[in-house]
Design a protein around this motif. Structure first.
Motif, short mmCIF file in Angstrom:
data_model
loop_
_atom_site.label_atom_id
_atom_site.label_comp_id
_atom_site.label_asym_id
_atom_site.label_seq_id
_atom_site.Cartn_x
_atom_site.Cartn_y
_atom_site.Cartn_z
N PRO A 143 0.76 -1.22 -0.11
CA PRO A 143 -0.10 0.16 0.09
C PRO A 143 0.78 1.04 -0.15
N GLU A 144 0.30 2.46 -0.37
CA GLU A 144 0.87 3.74 -0.27
C GLU A 144 0.64 4.25 1.04
N VAL A 145 1.43 4.85 1.56
CA VAL A 145 1.11 5.52 2.79
C VAL A 145 0.26 7.23 2.60
N GLU A 146 -0.87 6.95 2.76
CA GLU A 146 -1.58 8.28 2.51
C GLU A 146 -1.94 9.27 3.61
N HIS A 147 -1.68 10.28 3.26
CA HIS A 147 -2.08 11.41 4.36
C HIS A 147 -3.60 11.82 4.33
N ALA A 180 -3.37 2.98 1.48
CA ALA A 180 -4.04 3.05 0.48
C ALA A 180 -3.76 2.57 -0.59
N CYS A 181 -4.54 1.97 -1.61
CA CYS A 181 -4.12 1.49 -3.00
C CYS A 181 -3.85 2.46 -3.85
N HIS A 182 -3.35 2.34 -4.87
CA HIS A 182 -2.95 3.03 -5.84
C HIS A 182 -4.39 4.04 -6.62
N ASP A 183 -5.30 2.97 -6.73
CA ASP A 183 -6.61 3.58 -7.44
C ASP A 183 -7.20 4.52 -6.47
N CYS A 184 -7.31 4.36 -5.03
CA CYS A 184 -8.03 5.31 -4.17
C CYS A 184 -6.87 6.53 -3.97
N ASN A 185 -5.68 6.44 -4.08
CA ASN A 185 -4.91 7.63 -3.36
C ASN A 185 -4.39 8.32 -4.86
N LYS A 186 -4.83 8.29 -5.93
CA LYS A 186 -4.29 8.83 -7.08
C LYS A 186 -4.93 10.22 -7.09
N THR A 187 -4.43 11.13 -8.08
CA THR A 187 -4.85 12.48 -8.16
C THR A 187 -6.44 12.75 -8.45
N ARG A 188 -6.96 11.93 -9.09
CA ARG A 188 -8.31 11.93 -9.56
C ARG A 188 -9.24 11.16 -8.48
N GLY A 218 -6.41 11.66 -3.77
CA GLY A 218 -5.17 12.44 -3.85
C GLY A 218 -5.01 13.60 -2.92
N ASN A 219 -5.09 14.69 -2.94
CA ASN A 219 -4.79 15.87 -1.98
C ASN A 219 -6.39 16.55 -1.55
N HIS A 220 -7.28 15.70 -1.88
CA HIS A 220 -8.60 16.46 -1.76
C HIS A 220 -8.88 16.31 -0.09
N PHE A 221 -9.45 17.36 0.45
CA PHE A 221 -10.06 17.46 1.73
C PHE A 221 -10.97 18.34 2.05
N PRO A 222 -12.18 18.36 1.54
CA PRO A 222 -13.17 18.99 1.53
C PRO A 222 -13.83 19.07 3.12
N VAL A 223 -13.94 20.26 3.69
CA VAL A 223 -14.70 20.29 5.08
C VAL A 223 -15.89 21.11 4.98
N VAL A 224 -16.85 21.17 6.06
CA VAL A 224 -18.01 21.81 5.96
C VAL A 224 -17.97 23.23 5.77
N ASN A 225 -18.58 23.99 4.78
CA ASN A 225 -18.39 25.11 4.36
C ASN A 225 -17.14 25.86 4.20
N ASN A 226 -16.18 24.97 4.08
CA ASN A 226 -14.50 25.59 4.22
C ASN A 226 -14.50 26.63 5.14
N SER A 227 -15.41 26.79 6.37
CA SER A 227 -15.56 27.95 7.20
C SER A 227 -14.24 28.01 8.14
N TYR A 228 -13.47 26.91 8.21
CA TYR A 228 -12.35 26.97 9.35
C TYR A 228 -11.18 25.99 8.84
N GLN A 229 -10.06 26.73 8.92
CA GLN A 229 -8.81 26.22 8.49
C GLN A 229 -8.08 26.10 9.49
N THR A 230 -7.56 24.89 9.99
CA THR A 230 -6.80 24.73 11.13
C THR A 230 -5.28 24.88 11.16
#
Length: 296
Positions: free
Chosen positions: A67-71, A100-108, A111-123
């Protein structure tokens, strides 16, 4: 997905918090470039994740012995959020790392997606006495789970239960559980979409195929009973054999893939009967199912 119980307080030795000294200074443009794959992808980290997940991808639950080590929270930027520096201070955080397998971790996919509720808070990293307060880095900390509400599900979150979020259709498609609260439906929908949990390899080649296979077998058992080739006893024994095969696949073992699918299929078998057979046939099969379950 399946729930995974990870001890956040017992990371592999290679994930020393001292390594964060080289990435924490946001005023230094070199710091973010010093995030080392050799640290978060160390063999001790990979092996620990493989043991925890029984060599399965954290997202799709497919077998992957490399597996790939996914953040979970991306380390160097977030897709769709210009100017977001990424969660660089979580680059070596044990509760932020998933296999994560490559299919789940690739860009499309994830990837680097990380949606949060309303994007109202960024830690941002919580600094105490000039160093990162590691208690705020854990997945289940107030900062990361309440102030910023993620829309991507994580199987390591305490109390995670995939049945609270997902259902599976007769065509093998994962969908939000219609009985879940609105936020949980939103999390399920986002997770399915961003990680592409309904890509053909999963929904058509695996889930739909398996549903059709077992429904076809059930139809064959019924036909043999109706045309006299099976006695009532043989009919029930064949039915039991089919159900036990599904139950065997739904158990949590080192070799079982797609834990949620098999458990959902097993728990909702009468629903799948009703969807695949019409009228009196469906009723008859459901009655047989109820009688068999009462016996076994």
């Amino acid at each position: 997905m399946r729930s995974v119980n990870k001890n956040f307080n017992n990371p592999p030795a290679s994930l020393s918090p001292n390594n964060l000294d080289e990435v924490i200074d946001r005023t230094n443009p070199l710091h973010r470039k010093r995030i080392l794959q050799a640290t978060y992808g160390n063999v001790t980290v990979v092996n620990a994740l493989k043991r925890l997940y029984r060599n399965k991808c954290a997202y799709c639950d497919c077998y992957d012995d490399e597996p790939e080590v996914e953040h979970y929270r991306p380390k160097k930027g977030v897709t769709g959020q210009p100017g977001h520096d990424g969660y660089y201070w979580l680059c070596y955080e044990w509760s932020n790392l998933l296999p994560a397998c490559h299919d789940c971790n690739k860009t499309r996919s994830k990837g680097n997606h990380f949606p949060v509720v309303n994007n109202s808070y960024q830690t941002l990293p919580v600094i105490s006495a000039g160093v990162i307060d590691l208690s705020h880095n854990r997945l289940d900390s107030h900062t990361l789970s309440q102030l910023e509400v993620p829309l991507l599900l994580n199987p390591e979150f305490p109390g995670f239960d995939p049945f609270h979020y997902f259902k599976i259709s007769n065509h093998g498609q994962m969908a939000p559980n219609p009985h879940a609260v609105l936020l949980n439906q939103q999390k399920a929908e986002t997770t399915i979409s961003k990680i592409r949990l309904n890509r053909d390899k999963l929904s058509l080649v695996f889930r739909k195929r398996e549903i059709r296979y077992f429904m076809k077998r059930l139809k064959g058992i019924l036909i043999k009973y109706l045309d006299g080739r099976f006695t009532t006893t043989l009919y029930e024994e064949a039915f039991i054999e089919l159900l036990r095969e599904i139950q065997d696949r739904s158990t949590l073992t080192d070799t079982s893939e797609h834990w949620f699918f098999w458990n959902y299929f097993n728990r909702n078998f009468k629903v799948f009967i009703t969807r695949n057979f019409n009228g009196r046939t469906a009723v008859g099969l459901c009655n047989t199912y109820d009688a068999i379950i009462a016996l076994v």
